[in-house]
Write a protein that holds these residues in place. Structure first.
Motif, PDB file in Angstrom:
ATOM      1  N   ASP A   1     -59.505  -6.576  43.828  1.00 51.36           N
ATOM      2  CA  ASP A   1     -59.584  -5.807  42.529  1.00 51.36           C
ATOM      3  C   ASP A   1     -58.233  -5.148  42.208  1.00 51.36           C
ATOM      4  OD1 ASP A   1     -60.212  -3.048  41.083  1.00 51.36           O
ATOM      5  OD2 ASP A   1     -61.415  -4.628  40.403  1.00 51.36           O
ATOM      6  N   THR A   2     -57.439  -5.567  41.367  1.00 49.91           N
ATOM      7  CA  THR A   2     -56.361  -5.227  40.824  1.00 49.91           C
ATOM      8  C   THR A   2     -56.197  -3.799  40.677  1.00 49.91           C
ATOM      9  OG1 THR A   2     -56.402  -6.029  38.825  1.00 49.91           O
ATOM     10  CG2 THR A   2     -55.197  -7.463  40.470  1.00 49.91           C
ATOM     11  N   ALA A   3     -57.111  -3.177  40.107  1.00 49.84           N
ATOM     12  CA  ALA A   3     -56.981  -1.771  39.681  1.00 49.84           C
ATOM     13  C   ALA A   3     -57.061  -0.997  40.797  1.00 49.84           C
ATOM     14  CB  ALA A   3     -58.286  -1.437  38.782  1.00 49.84           C
ATOM     15  N   ALA A   4     -57.892  -1.382  41.757  1.00 45.85           N
ATOM     16  CA  ALA A   4     -58.067  -0.737  43.210  1.00 45.85           C
ATOM     17  C   ALA A   4     -56.773  -0.859  43.888  1.00 45.85           C
ATOM     18  CB  ALA A   4     -59.173  -1.194  43.913  1.00 45.85           C
ATOM     19  N   GLN A   5     -56.315  -1.902  43.782  1.00 37.87           N
ATOM     20  CA  GLN A   5     -54.831  -2.100  44.563  1.00 37.87           C
ATOM     21  C   GLN A   5     -53.891  -1.110  44.013  1.00 37.87           C
ATOM     22  OE1 GLN A   5     -55.797  -6.803  45.336  1.00 37.87           O
ATOM     23  NE2 GLN A   5     -53.934  -6.246  44.258  1.00 37.87           N
ATOM     24  N   ILE A   6     -53.667  -0.983  42.655  1.00 35.89           N
ATOM     25  CA  ILE A   6     -52.788   0.123  42.207  1.00 35.89           C
ATOM     26  C   ILE A   6     -53.111   1.553  42.498  1.00 35.89           C
ATOM     27  CG2 ILE A   6     -51.754   1.033  39.762  1.00 35.89           C
ATOM     28  CD1 ILE A   6     -50.461  -1.701  40.706  1.00 35.89           C
ATOM     29  N   GLU A   7     -54.246   1.817  42.345  1.00 39.18           N
ATOM     30  CA  GLU A   7     -54.606   3.232  42.847  1.00 39.18           C
ATOM     31  C   GLU A   7     -54.398   3.226  44.232  1.00 39.18           C
ATOM     32  OE1 GLU A   7     -56.680   6.502  44.639  1.00 39.18           O
ATOM     33  OE2 GLU A   7     -57.172   4.344  44.947  1.00 39.18           O
ATOM     34  N   PHE A   8     -54.546   2.525  45.019  1.00 39.69           N
ATOM     35  CA  PHE A   8     -54.329   2.416  46.634  1.00 39.69           C
ATOM     36  C   PHE A   8     -52.857   2.696  46.892  1.00 39.69           C
ATOM     37  CE2 PHE A   8     -53.873   1.492  50.940  1.00 39.69           C
ATOM     38  CZ  PHE A   8     -54.998   1.724  51.779  1.00 39.69           C
ATOM     39  N   TRP A   9     -51.977   1.737  46.276  1.00 47.22           N
ATOM     40  CA  TRP A   9     -50.503   1.606  46.177  1.00 47.22           C
ATOM     41  C   TRP A   9     -50.057   3.116  45.998  1.00 47.22           C
ATOM     42  CZ3 TRP A   9     -46.717  -1.154  48.581  1.00 47.22           C
ATOM     43  CH2 TRP A   9     -45.560  -0.926  47.858  1.00 47.22           C
ATOM     44  N   ASP A  10     -50.359   3.520  44.783  1.00 44.16           N
ATOM     45  CA  ASP A  10     -49.813   4.778  44.241  1.00 44.16           C
ATOM     46  C   ASP A  10     -50.196   5.789  45.201  1.00 44.16           C
ATOM     47  OD1 ASP A  10     -48.634   3.378  42.201  1.00 44.16           O
ATOM     48  OD2 ASP A  10     -49.996   3.950  40.700  1.00 44.16           O
ATOM     49  N   ARG A  11     -51.365   5.995  45.681  1.00 43.34           N
ATOM     50  CA  ARG A  11     -51.672   7.328  46.241  1.00 43.34           C
ATOM     51  C   ARG A  11     -51.518   7.193  47.770  1.00 43.34           C
ATOM     52  NH1 ARG A  11     -56.218   7.089  49.469  1.00 43.34           N
ATOM     53  NH2 ARG A  11     -57.009   5.517  48.371  1.00 43.34           N
ATOM     54  N   ARG A  12     -51.527   5.885  48.331  1.00 41.92           N
ATOM     55  CA  ARG A  12     -51.418   5.977  49.917  1.00 41.92           C
ATOM     56  C   ARG A  12     -50.049   5.307  50.290  1.00 41.92           C
ATOM     57  NH1 ARG A  12     -50.828   6.433  54.338  1.00 41.92           N
ATOM     58  NH2 ARG A  12     -52.096   6.226  55.984  1.00 41.92           N
ATOM     59  N   MET A  13     -49.381   4.515  49.485  1.00 40.99           N
ATOM     60  CA  MET A  13     -48.257   3.707  50.194  1.00 40.99           C
ATOM     61  C   MET A  13     -46.925   3.778  49.589  1.00 40.99           C
ATOM     62  SD  MET A  13     -50.373   0.046  50.919  1.00 40.99           S
ATOM     63  CE  MET A  13     -49.134  -0.548  52.084  1.00 40.99           C
ATOM     64  N   ASP A  14     -46.873   4.062  48.146  1.00 47.85           N
ATOM     65  CA  ASP A  14     -45.621   4.264  47.550  1.00 47.85           C
ATOM     66  C   ASP A  14     -45.229   5.655  47.689  1.00 47.85           C
ATOM     67  OD1 ASP A  14     -43.275   3.676  46.013  1.00 47.85           O
ATOM     68  OD2 ASP A  14     -44.305   3.988  43.980  1.00 47.85           O
ATOM     69  N   THR A  15     -44.911   6.028  49.048  1.00 44.95           N
ATOM     70  CA  THR A  15     -44.591   7.513  49.250  1.00 44.95           C
ATOM     71  C   THR A  15     -43.220   7.769  48.942  1.00 44.95           C
ATOM     72  OG1 THR A  15     -44.064   6.945  51.715  1.00 44.95           O
ATOM     73  CG2 THR A  15     -46.668   7.658  51.063  1.00 44.95           C
ATOM     74  N   ARG A  16     -42.709   9.038  49.146  1.00 45.22           N
ATOM     75  CA  ARG A  16     -41.309   9.309  49.341  1.00 45.22           C
ATOM     76  C   ARG A  16     -40.421   8.898  50.505  1.00 45.22           C
ATOM     77  NH1 ARG A  16     -40.065  15.511  48.428  1.00 45.22           N
ATOM     78  NH2 ARG A  16     -41.438  15.068  46.388  1.00 45.22           N
ATOM     79  N   ARG A  17     -41.178   8.827  51.382  1.00 46.48           N
ATOM     80  CA  ARG A  17     -40.704   8.301  52.791  1.00 46.48           C
ATOM     81  C   ARG A  17     -40.253   6.662  52.571  1.00 46.48           C
ATOM     82  NH1 ARG A  17     -43.265   9.217  58.352  1.00 46.48           N
ATOM     83  NH2 ARG A  17     -44.998  10.062  56.999  1.00 46.48           N
ATOM     84  N   TRP A  18     -41.140   6.200  51.940  1.00 45.79           N
ATOM     85  CA  TRP A  18     -41.089   4.647  51.812  1.00 45.79           C
ATOM     86  C   TRP A  18     -40.000   4.262  50.660  1.00 45.79           C
ATOM     87  CZ3 TRP A  18     -41.652  -0.645  52.090  1.00 45.79           C
ATOM     88  CH2 TRP A  18     -41.574  -1.442  50.953  1.00 45.79           C
ATOM     89  N   ARG A  19     -39.979   5.144  49.767  1.00 46.32           N
ATOM     90  CA  ARG A  19     -38.908   4.887  48.871  1.00 46.32           C
ATOM     91  C   ARG A  19     -37.444   5.305  49.134  1.00 46.32           C
ATOM     92  NH1 ARG A  19     -42.974   7.513  45.479  1.00 46.32           N
ATOM     93  NH2 ARG A  19     -41.570   9.639  45.667  1.00 46.32           N
ATOM     94  N   ALA A  20     -37.570   6.072  50.084  1.00 50.49           N
ATOM     95  CA  ALA A  20     -36.034   6.379  50.415  1.00 50.49           C
ATOM     96  C   ALA A  20     -35.763   5.451  51.538  1.00 50.49           C
ATOM     97  CB  ALA A  20     -36.174   7.824  51.212  1.00 50.49           C
ATOM     98  N   ALA A  21     -36.543   5.046  52.418  1.00 53.22           N
ATOM     99  CA  ALA A  21     -36.233   4.270  53.284  1.00 53.22           C
ATOM    100  C   ALA A  21     -35.786   2.585  52.800  1.00 53.22           C
ATOM    101  CB  ALA A  21     -37.395   3.748  54.340  1.00 53.22           C
TER     102      ALA A  21
END
Length: 298
Positions: free
Chosen positions: A121-141
């Motif tokens: 479900d694409t809406a669930a994917q965006i919610e999961f991505w924003d909450r769990r994966m698109d972190t400050r550490r990931w963005r910096a790396a």
């Protein structure tokens, strides 16, 4: 036929950084479903061979494919794969695999990646991505890993010239665009990118593929006019000089039938006025431009 100016295109070198020729791509990181849709009803297809994936997908859809690669190692590999040989990583995949091994350090353990990739479900994917994966550490790396200075240690300057500024932020935006558009569970490109798992169905050919080791522009210049109904040109212009691009496009127009279609990809961002960009449709997630137009207009 004019002699090839080997300095005109980066791909002549067969290496990501002007070393010895090597296998660059073990897989073609393009969504051939776009070609299959764009080339419906067309028969004779000119294709950049790469790892052979697009050529095999087009042949499986019934097209008669001529697949060209200027790197003899790449051309031989694509030919072998079409004959049933197993895939193996190329230089590009080894670089991505090194980056993938860092993901647990960035807060992405394998179980989290699998949980994310199992969503449909694409809406669930965006919610999961924003909450769990698109972190400050990931963005910096990602900003560090995709900074021009570090990429310059891996890739030659002509290829880097195609990349947009702040490439880390651009890649993050392209990934999010993909999660919003394509269910992960059914996207084999996403599984390969994040998990390194191959979930592609094997191709069963109903068409034919002829593999050639040649420069694309030179090969098309040697053909009789109106030889092809469609052109899948990958991102051949990334890393090419303006003079080579001009020559290639003239060769495409000459070799095209009146109704022929051409498809070109690029890591570059499209112009603001470009209404023909189909990059959001490409499930391989990373392209900035997927241009589809009549071959007479290239």
């Amino acid at each position: 036929m004019r002699p090839l100016n080997s300095a005109a295109t980066f791909w002549t070198n067969g290496s990501l950084r002007r070393g010895s020729r090597e296998l660059l791509f073990g897989w073609t990181h393009e969504d051939a479903a776009i070609e299959i849709d764009a080339f419906a009803g067309l028969h004779r297809v000119f294709c950049i061979a790469g790892a052979g994936c697009t050529a095999m997908a087009l042949a499986a859809a019934g097209h008669d494919v001529t697949a060209i690669d200027i790197n003899p190692i790449q051309a031989d590999y694509a030919r072998a794969r079409a004959s049933g040989a197993p895939a193996r990583p190329g230089a590009a995949e080894r670089i991505v695999a090194h980056g993938r091994r860092m993901l647990p350090l960035l807060g992405w353990p394998r179980r989290v990646i699998h949980e994310f990739l199992s969503l449909d479900d694409t809406a669930a994917q965006i919610e999961f991505w924003d909450r769990r994966m698109d972190t400050r550490r990931w963005r910096a790396a990602l900003s560090v890993l995709l900074a021009p200075r570090l990429l310059g240690l891996i890739y030659a300057a002509p290829l880097l010239a195609a990349l947009p500024p702040d490439f880390g932020a651009v890649v993050r935006a392209r990934l999010r665009r993909g999660w919003a558009a394509h269910p992960n569970r059914h996207n084999p490109h996403a599984w390969r990118l994040l998990a390194g798992e191959d979930r592609f169905a094997p191709h069963r050919f109903s068409g034919h593929i002829a593999f050639e080791c040649a420069d694309a522009a030179g090969f098309l210049e040697s053909m009789t006019p109106a030889s092809f109904d469609a052109f899948s040109l990958s991102n051949i212009e990334d890393g090419a000089s303006p003079a080579y691009s001009k020559r290639l496009r003239a060769a495409v127009r000459r070799a095209a039938t009146p109704s022929a279609v051409a498809l070109m990809r690029s890591f570059a961002e499209p112009s603001a006025s470009d209404q023909r960009n189909h990059a959001a449709r490409d499930r391989s997630l990373l392209w900035g431009t997927v241009d589809i137009r009549r071959a007479a207009e290239v």
